[in-house]
Design a protein around this motif. Structure first.
Motif, PDB file in Angstrom:
ATOM      1  N   ARG A   1       9.347   6.242  39.446  1.00 51.73           N
ATOM      2  CA  ARG A   1       8.314   7.338  39.561  1.00 51.73           C
ATOM      3  C   ARG A   1       6.819   6.960  39.047  1.00 51.73           C
ATOM      4  O   ARG A   1       6.033   7.239  39.540  1.00 51.73           O
TER       5      ARG A   1
ATOM      6  N   ILE B   1      10.042   6.836  50.972  1.00 48.18           N
ATOM      7  CA  ILE B   1      10.931   6.554  50.035  1.00 48.18           C
ATOM      8  C   ILE B   1      12.279   6.373  50.702  1.00 48.18           C
ATOM      9  O   ILE B   1      12.847   7.313  51.135  1.00 48.18           O
TER      10      ILE B   1
ATOM     11  N   LEU C   1      12.615  12.592  42.823  1.00 42.85           N
ATOM     12  CA  LEU C   1      12.032  12.541  44.242  1.00 42.85           C
ATOM     13  C   LEU C   1      10.987  13.669  44.618  1.00 42.85           C
ATOM     14  O   LEU C   1       9.907  13.466  45.175  1.00 42.85           O
TER      15      LEU C   1
ATOM     16  N   VAL D   1      11.192  11.139  52.476  1.00 44.41           N
ATOM     17  CA  VAL D   1      12.329  10.531  52.081  1.00 44.41           C
ATOM     18  C   VAL D   1      12.945  10.023  53.321  1.00 44.41           C
ATOM     19  O   VAL D   1      13.363  11.023  54.173  1.00 44.41           O
TER      20      VAL D   1
ATOM     21  N   THR E   1      15.348  18.256  48.764  1.00 46.93           N
ATOM     22  CA  THR E   1      14.344  17.758  48.251  1.00 46.93           C
ATOM     23  C   THR E   1      12.991  18.715  48.151  1.00 46.93           C
ATOM     24  O   THR E   1      12.021  18.282  48.150  1.00 46.93           O
TER      25      THR E   1
END
Length: 136
Positions: A34, A51, A67, A83, A101
């Motif tokens: 991160r 990601i 995330l 993502v 997410t």
């Protein structure tokens, strides 16, 4: 210094960063990922971040929260995050455990994630994504 395969790679492609997680990360490694990714967003003045979690067969609550944090910090720094590569079993487990997410967009794979960023950023302004990439 540690030897062995890289756990994470962060590559620059134009104004985008593509971060691939190659293996499961413990909490300390996830925090380091991160920090590194957020630092590189500023250094490269990135507009979009992908990601890739395709290599993960487990995504725990700390990883999921990390995330979401990356996506929110990236947004505040002017970059849109998507993502990609969430495996079917991982998605099922996330739903069963009530994890998500959040406002970060998701896409099936890297190609779809890049298409999403290209479509969203073509107009210029970064706005909050509304979840999964809509079909063309």
């Amino acid at each position: 210094m540690t030897s062995g395969p890289k756990l994470v790679s962060i590559l620059r492609q134009g104004s985008y960063l593509i971060a691939s997680i190659h293996t499961a990360l413990d909490d300390t490694q996830m925090d380091r990922f991160r920090e590194d990714l957020i630092e590189q967003i500023g250094r490269h003045r990135s507009r979009g971040v992908v990601i890739d979690v395709a290599a993960l067969d487990v995504l725990d609550s700390f990883g999921t929260r990390t995330l979401r944090t990356i996506g929110e910090v990236a947004r505040l720094r002017g970059a849109l995050t998507v993502v990609v590569g969430i495996q079917p079993d991982v998605a099922l487990a996330m739903v069963a455990l009530g994890m998500s997410t959040g406002a970060i967009a998701t896409a099936l794979d890297l190609e779809e994630g890049l298409e999403y960023l290209n479509g969203r950023l073509a107009g210029g302004a970064v706005s909050r994504p509304a979840g999964r990439v809509p079909p063309p």
